[in-house]
Design an enzyme around this catalytic site. Structure first.
Site, mmCIF file in Angstrom:
data_model
loop_
_atom_site.group_PDB
_atom_site.id
_atom_site.type_symbol
_atom_site.label_atom_id
_atom_site.label_comp_id
_atom_site.label_asym_id
_atom_site.label_seq_id
_atom_site.Cartn_x
_atom_site.Cartn_y
_atom_site.Cartn_z
ATOM 1 N N LYS A 35 -64.240 77.551 -43.185
ATOM 2 C CA LYS A 35 -63.249 76.478 -43.012
ATOM 3 C C LYS A 35 -62.996 75.849 -44.370
ATOM 4 C CE LYS A 35 -60.866 74.217 -39.853
ATOM 5 N NZ LYS A 35 -60.227 74.718 -38.623
ATOM 6 N N ASP A 68 -54.363 74.455 -39.962
ATOM 7 C CA ASP A 68 -55.138 73.510 -39.146
ATOM 8 C C ASP A 68 -54.355 72.199 -39.228
ATOM 9 O OD1 ASP A 68 -57.806 73.121 -37.650
ATOM 10 O OD2 ASP A 68 -57.830 71.408 -38.991
ATOM 11 N N LYS A 117 -63.278 83.491 -41.706
ATOM 12 C CA LYS A 117 -61.965 83.194 -41.129
ATOM 13 C C LYS A 117 -62.022 81.789 -40.562
ATOM 14 C CE LYS A 117 -57.882 84.534 -39.714
ATOM 15 N NZ LYS A 117 -57.366 83.504 -40.633
ATOM 16 N N ASN A 176 -49.248 71.184 -33.315
ATOM 17 C CA ASN A 176 -49.099 72.589 -32.926
ATOM 18 C C ASN A 176 -49.826 72.912 -31.617
ATOM 19 O OD1 ASN A 176 -50.706 75.471 -33.339
ATOM 20 N ND2 ASN A 176 -48.509 75.568 -33.703
ATOM 21 N N THR A 203 -52.744 78.949 -29.856
ATOM 22 C CA THR A 203 -53.867 78.081 -29.489
ATOM 23 C C THR A 203 -53.561 77.350 -28.185
ATOM 24 O OG1 THR A 203 -54.304 77.829 -31.839
ATOM 25 C CG2 THR A 203 -55.470 76.339 -30.368
ATOM 26 N N SER A 228 -54.827 85.054 -34.983
ATOM 27 C CA SER A 228 -54.888 85.239 -36.439
ATOM 28 C C SER A 228 -55.521 86.591 -36.756
ATOM 29 C CB SER A 228 -55.721 84.128 -37.084
ATOM 30 O OG SER A 228 -54.937 82.990 -37.318
HETATM 31 P P1 NDP Z 1 -51.379 69.229 -36.154
HETATM 32 O O1 NDP Z 1 -51.484 68.643 -37.513
HETATM 33 O O2 NDP Z 1 -50.229 70.118 -35.846
HETATM 34 O O3 NDP Z 1 -51.387 68.059 -35.055
HETATM 35 C C1 NDP Z 1 -52.453 67.176 -34.939
HETATM 36 C C2 NDP Z 1 -52.073 66.127 -33.917
HETATM 37 O O4 NDP Z 1 -53.192 65.286 -33.686
HETATM 38 C C3 NDP Z 1 -50.943 65.232 -34.386
HETATM 39 O O5 NDP Z 1 -50.206 64.796 -33.278
HETATM 40 C C4 NDP Z 1 -51.693 64.087 -35.043
HETATM 41 O O6 NDP Z 1 -50.963 62.871 -35.089
HETATM 42 C C5 NDP Z 1 -52.883 63.946 -34.132
HETATM 43 N N1 NDP Z 1 -54.007 63.403 -34.882
HETATM 44 C C6 NDP Z 1 -54.575 63.909 -36.008
HETATM 45 N N2 NDP Z 1 -55.564 63.123 -36.446
HETATM 46 C C7 NDP Z 1 -55.611 62.099 -35.579
HETATM 47 C C8 NDP Z 1 -56.426 60.954 -35.480
HETATM 48 N N3 NDP Z 1 -57.388 60.697 -36.392
HETATM 49 N N4 NDP Z 1 -56.207 60.113 -34.430
HETATM 50 C C9 NDP Z 1 -55.242 60.364 -33.515
HETATM 51 N N5 NDP Z 1 -54.429 61.424 -33.561
HETATM 52 C C10 NDP Z 1 -54.625 62.275 -34.578
HETATM 53 O O7 NDP Z 1 -52.777 69.975 -35.884
HETATM 54 P P2 NDP Z 1 -53.113 71.084 -34.814
HETATM 55 O O8 NDP Z 1 -52.351 70.844 -33.568
HETATM 56 O O9 NDP Z 1 -53.037 72.394 -35.480
HETATM 57 O O10 NDP Z 1 -54.668 70.799 -34.574
HETATM 58 C C11 NDP Z 1 -55.142 69.900 -33.585
HETATM 59 C C12 NDP Z 1 -56.603 70.177 -33.310
HETATM 60 O O11 NDP Z 1 -56.745 71.530 -32.838
HETATM 61 C C13 NDP Z 1 -57.542 70.064 -34.509
HETATM 62 O O12 NDP Z 1 -58.812 69.623 -34.060
HETATM 63 C C14 NDP Z 1 -57.654 71.507 -34.985
HETATM 64 O O13 NDP Z 1 -58.828 71.720 -35.715
HETATM 65 C C15 NDP Z 1 -57.683 72.225 -33.652
HETATM 66 N N6 NDP Z 1 -57.330 73.628 -33.685
HETATM 67 C C16 NDP Z 1 -56.111 74.040 -34.172
HETATM 68 C C17 NDP Z 1 -55.786 75.373 -34.148
HETATM 69 C C18 NDP Z 1 -54.444 75.864 -34.559
HETATM 70 O O14 NDP Z 1 -54.179 77.069 -34.384
HETATM 71 N N7 NDP Z 1 -53.564 75.046 -35.059
HETATM 72 C C19 NDP Z 1 -56.758 76.393 -33.690
HETATM 73 C C20 NDP Z 1 -57.965 75.844 -33.124
HETATM 74 C C21 NDP Z 1 -58.224 74.510 -33.163
HETATM 75 P P3 NDP Z 1 -50.277 62.414 -36.475
HETATM 76 O O15 NDP Z 1 -49.114 63.322 -36.673
HETATM 77 O O16 NDP Z 1 -49.891 61.002 -36.225
HETATM 78 O O17 NDP Z 1 -51.329 62.564 -37.543
#
Ligand code: NDP
Length: 444
Positions: free
Chosen positions: A126, A166, A90, A240, A209, A376
């Site tokens: 993953k 993700d 998962k 998210n 999350t 999930s």
């Molecule tokens: P999203 O794609 O919804 O959002 C990611 C955010 O982070 C966006 O605002 C994006 O900006 C920014 N971002 C991404 N890459 C970069 C970078 N290289 N530098 C600066 N800003 C960046 O993803 P999530 O919110 O789902 O995920 C965020 C984190 O949380 C990740 O590490 C993910 O693995 C982790 N996570 C997510 C879960 C989930 O349920 N969604 C569960 C557990 C962990 P931009 O739009 O400009 O790219």
């Protein structure tokens, strides 16, 4: 050389050009020394650590798709099925140009321990691709998702491997992938989580999350006789995790003053307007420069800068290694009390060490953001029994998971004499359950 050092050395040698994977393995194994050293002979004979750091299977495949001009593109798809000792693999699917095998392996490795900590029966995996959904039309995203799933569907299933969202994989992408899986395999089953509510998704999964992050911070502060109410919070990211972290922090009485994306960041001293943020990011899919149109008194800055703002609680919710040693120094100088990771490994090792050395309560991602995968798993349960639970029911279960998780990692840290070190606590608590299950199942 100790067993831990030996295995770290081999991981670095045998997996060249995968610095994020090395970083994750070092962080976990270094904090397990107290357990591993006490059982060194047995663990070495059983190759426990070698079995843990080598994925059960890793799949890499070609993803051809056609853009709106008729041009064919080829991306690379990955699925790393890391460890199935405690349940079906998962873990999410990341769509971002930075994706490579090392990044997917670091995320999959972390996922083993995170999933174990939820107390639910899910193994670690993953996947993802170097495809960038940003700036693509809906049709292009659909073409990519269908091609990606045409190959991935051979390796996943409701009882074997259940991917989720993700970075870059939200409700739209999950919908297209689910449709393609159903068409090719001819079964309607809970093979993906994060699905839309009309076809088997769970209420509260979107919020899980971010909400879970705040539930664990709240429980940790409660254990110290403190609360979130009245605190100033800085958040990075605007996706998210960030959006629902902002929402729950505000519901609990905190003031959140920042969010960011990969171009810049917003400072809103009166508190982030979460409705505006949702409209910009979830509905219009725009950049944060738009935020000023909703809140003229806010500031927009290009580049990085969220961690320079004075706050009691800092929540990195964007991506890996976004909070470095200079950021950690600025946070400590400004009197930060808590850093809790909404993203996966957003804090560099050096920054983590600095925060902990300066008595900042630090909750690592594998504990702090486990609410997403926990919910999930609740979506999987609902799909299996062909039922849907109410928002309140799922949210209450999520909160219970996060409260239980905090006490689990707190107890593990204390048991080994590392009071308040939630990194050690999370790694040991996650590890013990997985190793117990691996041992029970023999050498497979
Ligand atoms: P999203 O794609 O919804 O959002 C990611 C955010 O982070 C966006 O605002 C994006 O900006 C920014 N971002 C991404 N890459 C970069 C970078 N290289 N530098 C600066 N800003 C960046 O993803 P999530 O919110 O789902 O995920 C965020 C984190 O949380 C990740 O590490 C993910 O693995 C982790 N996570 C997510 C879960 C989930 O349920 N969604 C569960 C557990 C962990 P931009 O739009 O400009 O790219």
């Amino acid at each position: 050389m100790s067993y831990v050092d030996e295995v770290i050395e081999r991981v670095v040698k045998e997996n060249p050009s995968e610095p994020e994977f090395h970083q994750a393995v070092k962080e976990v194994l270094n904090s397990l020394r107290v357990v591993v050293d006490a059982n060194e002979e047995k663990f070495r004979r059983d190759a426990v650590l070698e079995r843990l750091v080598n994925p059960e299977r890793q799949i890499k495949f070609r993803v051809p798709w056609i853009d709106d001009q008729g041009q064919v593109h080829v991306n690379t798809g990955y699925r790393v099925q890391f460890n199935s000792a405690i349940g079906p693999y998962k873990g999410g699917l990341r769509l971002h140009p930075s994706v490579n095998l090392g990044i997917i392996k670091f995320l999959g490795f972390e996922q083993i321990f995170k999933n174990s900590l939820t107390g639910l029966p899910i193994g670690g995996g993953k996947g993802g691709s170097d495809f960038d959904p940003k700036g693509k039309s809906d049709r292009e995203v659909m073409a990519f998702c269908q091609s990606f799933m045409s190959e991935l569907c051979k390796y996943i299933g409701a009882d074997t491997d259940v991917p989720a969202g993700d970075i870059g994989t939200g409700a739209r992408e999950i919908g297209y992938m689910f449709g393609q899986y159903k068409k090719l395999r001819g079964v309607f089953e809970g093979v993906l989580t994060g699905k839309g509510l009309s076809y088997g998704g769970s209420l509260a999964r979107t919020q899980a999350t971010g909400y879970g992050l705040l539930y664990i911070v709240e429980e940790m502060l409660k254990s110290k006789g403190k609360s979130i109410e009245g605190k100033t919070v800085t958040v990075s990211g605007a996706g998210n995790v960030a959006i629902y972290a902002v929402e729950k922090a505000q519901q609990l009485g905190a003031k959140v003053v920042t969010v960011s994306d990969s171009n810049g960041w917003v400072y809103d001293p009166d508190g982030i307007d979460v409705a505006a943020l949702k409209e910009i990011k979830e509905v219009k899919r725009q950049r944060l420069t738009e935020y000023k149109n909703y809140r003229p008194h806010s500031e927009y800055h290009e580049g990085k800068g969220v961690w320079s703002i004075k706050a009691d609680i800092a929540l990195p919710c964007a991506t890996q290694n976004e909070l470095d040693i200079e950021d950690a120094k600025a946070l400590v100088a400004n009197g930060v009390m808590v850093v809790a990771e909404g993203a996966n490994m957003p804090t560099t090792q050096e920054a983590t060490d600095y925060l902990q050395a300066n008595n900042v309560y630090f909750i690592p991602g594998k504990a702090a953001n486990a609410g997403g995968v926990a919910t999930s798993a609740l979506e999987m349960s609902q799909n299996s029994e062909r039922m849907s639970w109410s928002f309140e029911e799922v949210d209450a279960k999520l909160k219970n998971v996060m409260i239980g998780l905090f006490h689990n990692i707190d107890a593990a840290a204390k048991k080994y004499g590392f009071d308040d070190n939630y990194v050690v606590g999370a790694n040991i608590a996650g590890f013990e359950k997985v190793v117990d299950a691996m041992n029970a199942q023999g050498i497979v």
